[in-house]
Design an enzyme around this catalytic site. Structure first.
Site, PDB file in Angstrom:
ATOM      1  NE  ARG A   1     -14.810  11.780   5.250  1.00  0.00           N
ATOM      2  CZ  ARG A   1     -13.766  10.502   4.953  1.00  0.00           C
ATOM      3  NH1 ARG A   1     -12.621  10.800   4.947  1.00  0.00           N
ATOM      4  NH2 ARG A   1     -14.172   9.668   4.308  1.00  0.00           N
TER       5      ARG A   1
ATOM      6  CE1 TYR B   1      -6.267  -8.233  -0.407  1.00  0.00           C
ATOM      7  CE2 TYR B   1      -6.250 -10.561  -0.893  1.00  0.00           C
ATOM      8  CZ  TYR B   1      -6.899  -9.253  -1.093  1.00  0.00           C
ATOM      9  OH  TYR B   1      -7.900  -9.100  -1.849  1.00  0.00           O
ATOM     10  CG  LEU B   2      -7.010  -9.312   6.365  1.00  0.00           C
ATOM     11  CD1 LEU B   2      -7.822  -8.661   7.394  1.00  0.00           C
ATOM     12  CD2 LEU B   2      -6.550 -10.590   7.178  1.00  0.00           C
TER      13      LEU B   2
ATOM     14  CE  LYS C   1      -3.756  -1.896   2.746  1.00  0.00           C
ATOM     15  NZ  LYS C   1      -4.741  -1.897   3.839  1.00  0.00           N
TER      16      LYS C   1
ATOM     17  CB  VAL D   1     -20.993   9.675   2.907  1.00  0.00           C
ATOM     18  CG1 VAL D   1     -22.552   9.553   1.929  1.00  0.00           C
ATOM     19  CG2 VAL D   1     -20.111  10.637   1.789  1.00  0.00           C
TER      20      VAL D   1
ATOM     21  CG  HIS E   1     -15.168  -1.230   5.173  1.00  0.00           C
ATOM     22  ND1 HIS E   1     -14.803  -0.266   3.950  1.00  0.00           N
ATOM     23  CD2 HIS E   1     -14.888  -0.339   6.162  1.00  0.00           C
ATOM     24  CE1 HIS E   1     -14.503   0.961   4.769  1.00  0.00           C
ATOM     25  NE2 HIS E   1     -14.626   0.687   6.002  1.00  0.00           N
TER      26      HIS E   1
HETATM   27  C1  MV4 Z   1      -6.904  -4.348   2.671  1.00  0.00           C
HETATM   28  C2  MV4 Z   1      -7.543  -5.247   2.426  1.00  0.00           C
HETATM   29  C3  MV4 Z   1      -7.114  -6.555   2.540  1.00  0.00           C
HETATM   30  N1  MV4 Z   1      -6.103  -6.952   3.606  1.00  0.00           N
HETATM   31  N2  MV4 Z   1      -5.709  -4.533   3.506  1.00  0.00           N
HETATM   32  C4  MV4 Z   1      -9.170  -0.859   0.249  1.00  0.00           C
HETATM   33  C5  MV4 Z   1      -8.944   0.652   0.410  1.00  0.00           C
HETATM   34  C6  MV4 Z   1      -8.181   0.813   1.488  1.00  0.00           C
HETATM   35  N3  MV4 Z   1      -8.730   1.686   2.172  1.00  0.00           N
HETATM   36  C7  MV4 Z   1      -7.902  -0.387   2.084  1.00  0.00           C
HETATM   37  N4  MV4 Z   1      -8.276  -1.474   1.185  1.00  0.00           N
HETATM   38  C8  MV4 Z   1      -8.044  -2.563   1.485  1.00  0.00           C
HETATM   39  N5  MV4 Z   1      -6.961  -3.126   2.431  1.00  0.00           N
HETATM   40  C9  MV4 Z   1      -5.391  -5.715   3.858  1.00  0.00           C
HETATM   41  N6  MV4 Z   1      -4.397  -5.854   4.778  1.00  0.00           N
HETATM   42  C10 MV4 Z   1      -8.603  -5.322   1.327  1.00  0.00           C
HETATM   43  C11 MV4 Z   1      -8.793  -3.881   0.961  1.00  0.00           C
HETATM   44  C12 MV4 Z   1     -10.092  -3.425   0.053  1.00  0.00           C
HETATM   45  C13 MV4 Z   1     -11.244  -3.024   0.660  1.00  0.00           C
HETATM   46  C14 MV4 Z   1     -11.376  -2.649   1.829  1.00  0.00           C
HETATM   47  C15 MV4 Z   1     -12.427  -1.958   2.229  1.00  0.00           C
HETATM   48  C16 MV4 Z   1     -13.646  -1.840   1.502  1.00  0.00           C
HETATM   49  C17 MV4 Z   1     -13.312  -2.227   0.082  1.00  0.00           C
HETATM   50  C18 MV4 Z   1     -12.217  -2.887  -0.316  1.00  0.00           C
HETATM   51  C19 MV4 Z   1     -12.146  -3.409  -1.450  1.00  0.00           C
HETATM   52  C20 MV4 Z   1     -11.057  -3.877  -1.965  1.00  0.00           C
HETATM   53  C21 MV4 Z   1     -10.015  -4.056  -1.169  1.00  0.00           C
END
Ligand code: MV4
Length: 449
Positions: A290, A201-202, A157, A293, A207
């Site tokens: 913040r 990675y999960l 990231k 939405v 979320h």
């Molecule tokens: C992740 C993940 C899986 N494992 N981190 C996507 C946006 C950013 N805010 C963080 N994101 C993710 N981080 C780990 N370690 C999967 C995502 C992710 C995701 C997270 C929240 C809502 C939608 C998403 C869609 C794709 C990937």
């Protein structure tokens, strides 16, 4: 208390903030671009100032134009809403240096929690659970070493990343060079810094985010969670509270962990902590400093006016209640209604020839739209939020179905047909969805048609 607040935003959230101010006896100043001269937020506010041409960069992102508007109208505080300058620490600092109160956390708190790596570090120190991860990665060798240590799959990231940009997944050592190189290149092109780091990675998380309120005296409450897993291309489409995936003890446990962490970090005003939730465990992702939405779903179940609380906290008031005083009631679901092609998700600006919003018990519509309104092509495509509240998830769902059916929006296409389809799927009805569910559902559906 403040006498006059300048609302540095547009659309439904500008209205939302105006409404809170009105109910508190506070005068409002709207700011607007040339394209928004006829917008509802301009009509409702006590005063309005044109701050520049239609493009956001010339108006809603123009810091000095907004501060000049506040000074010339005698506003004693600025509410930034969401998007635009809401998470811009330099703006918050500039506002305060002119003797105006920024309704939000301090610039220092925003910098600390806005940077992914420092936020992660602060989270660890404050006792929040995080995914196994690395510090910033300087070389490909670094990346390989850390991936070995953490175990595949990993995700790389960008430190300044947002909206999923600059994120690359590696399932094995074969993928690591490409993932590392691409993540850095994307970060360099899109963000101020090309610094990247790595996390485990999960693969199938939900979320789930926790809303907090904190005053300047160390009092912190959480307002429960929102499940925001129904998204596509990092655009949330449906949010709900409580999450169908949590039981009461998981909810209380994460709430307490968050409350203690926020007190330790010394953050104040409203904020949201984003987590991934998989196999019964939470992993802190990032913090939004913040108003969000989807705050109305939390307002529905907690009966707390989050914008009013933001204003009270910024003015120096104490929360005046404790966690045990907060009661959660029923279930709320929000649909973000965007003017866009529901298949391609491309914005669809145009004139609303007819508008009829649903109403009735347990139905809230936050929108700036009126019949005859022309949606300008310069801004976000969200035109309304529909929030329903019911005693149970099932009654909220029945109410949502009824309210979506009542909605009349002519002249532009919207996401409503897609949302109607989503909420009639068995997995959604059963609450069995994760962050990938919608994209997988649409892929399968489009294959069959
Ligand atoms: C992740 C993940 C899986 N494992 N981190 C996507 C946006 C950013 N805010 C963080 N994101 C993710 N981080 C780990 N370690 C999967 C995502 C992710 C995701 C997270 C929240 C809502 C939608 C998403 C869609 C794709 C990937």
């Amino acid at each position: 208390m403040f006498e006059k607040i300048l609302i540095a935003n547009r659309g439904e959230i500008a209205l939302r903030i105006h409404r809170a101010c009105r109910e508190m006896g506070i005068h409002t100043v709207a700011v607007h671009s040339e394209a928004d001269a006829k917008a509802m937020h301009v009509r409702l506010a006590d005063e309005a100032v044109c701050i520049g041409p239609s493009r956001s960069s010339d108006s809603y992102l123009n810091k000095s134009a907004i501060i000049s508007a506040a000074l010339s109208t005698g506003a004693d505080a600025i509410h930034p809403g969401f998007g635009f300058l809401s998470e811009n620490a330099d703006f918050a600092e500039m506002v305060e240096s002119h003797g105006i109160t920024f309704i939000g956390p301090t610039a220092a708190q925003m910098r600390k929690m806005g940077d992914k790596i420092t936020a992660r570090q602060a989270a660890i120190e404050a006792g929040l659970p995080v995914t196994p991860g690395s510090p910033s990665l300087d070389t490909l060798e670094d990346a390989k070493t850390w991936a070995q240590k953490i175990g595949y799959p990993i995700i790389i990231k960008a430190k300044d990343g947002g909206g999923g940009k600059g994120m690359k997944i590696a399932f094995s050592e074969t993928d690591i060079e490409e993932a590392y190189t691409m993540a850095r290149a994307e970060a360099k092109a899109a963000f101020p810094s090309d610094v990247v780091y790595m996390e485990k990675y999960l693969q199938n998380p939900r979320h789930i985010e926790i809303q907090i309120l904190a005053d300047k005296y160390g009092n912190v409450v959480h307002l429960g969670e929102r499940d925001c897993s129904i998204q596509r291309n990092n655009q949330k489409l449906i949010e709900e509270s409580p999450s169908p995936a949590l039981n009461q003890s998981q909810r209380e446990e994460i709430g307490e962990i968050v409350r203690k962490a926020i007190a330790k970090i010394g953050y104040f005003n409203a904020g949201t902590l984003e987590f991934l939730f998989e196999d019964g465990k939470f992993y802190f992702l990032e913090m939004n400093t913040r108003l969000q939405v989807e705050h109305p779903v939390t307002e529905a179940v907690s009966d707390i006016d989050i914008v009013r609380e933001q204003i009270r906290i910024a003015s120096g008031a104490a929360l005046g209640y404790e966690q045990k005083d907060i009661e959660f009631n029923g279930h709320a679901i929000e649909c973000r209604i965007n003017a866009e092609n529901p298949e391609t998700f491309t914005p669809c600006p145009g004139t609303i020839t007819e508008w009829h919003a649903p109403g009735g018990l347990g139905v809230r519509v936050d929108s700036e739209i009126y019949s005859g309104y022309s949606i300008p092509p310069f801004y976000d495509s969200m035109i309304a939020k529909l929030i329903v509240h019911g005693k149970t998830r099932n009654s909220a769902l029945m109410r949502l179905r009824r309210a979506l059916e009542e909605f009349v929006i002519d002249g532009v296409s919207t996401t409503i047909p897609l949302q109607q389809e989503i909420i009639s799927q068995a997995e959604f009805i059963d609450g069995m969805y994760n962050i990938h569910w919608l994209e997988e559902y649409m892929r399968k559906r489009n294959q069959n048609s």
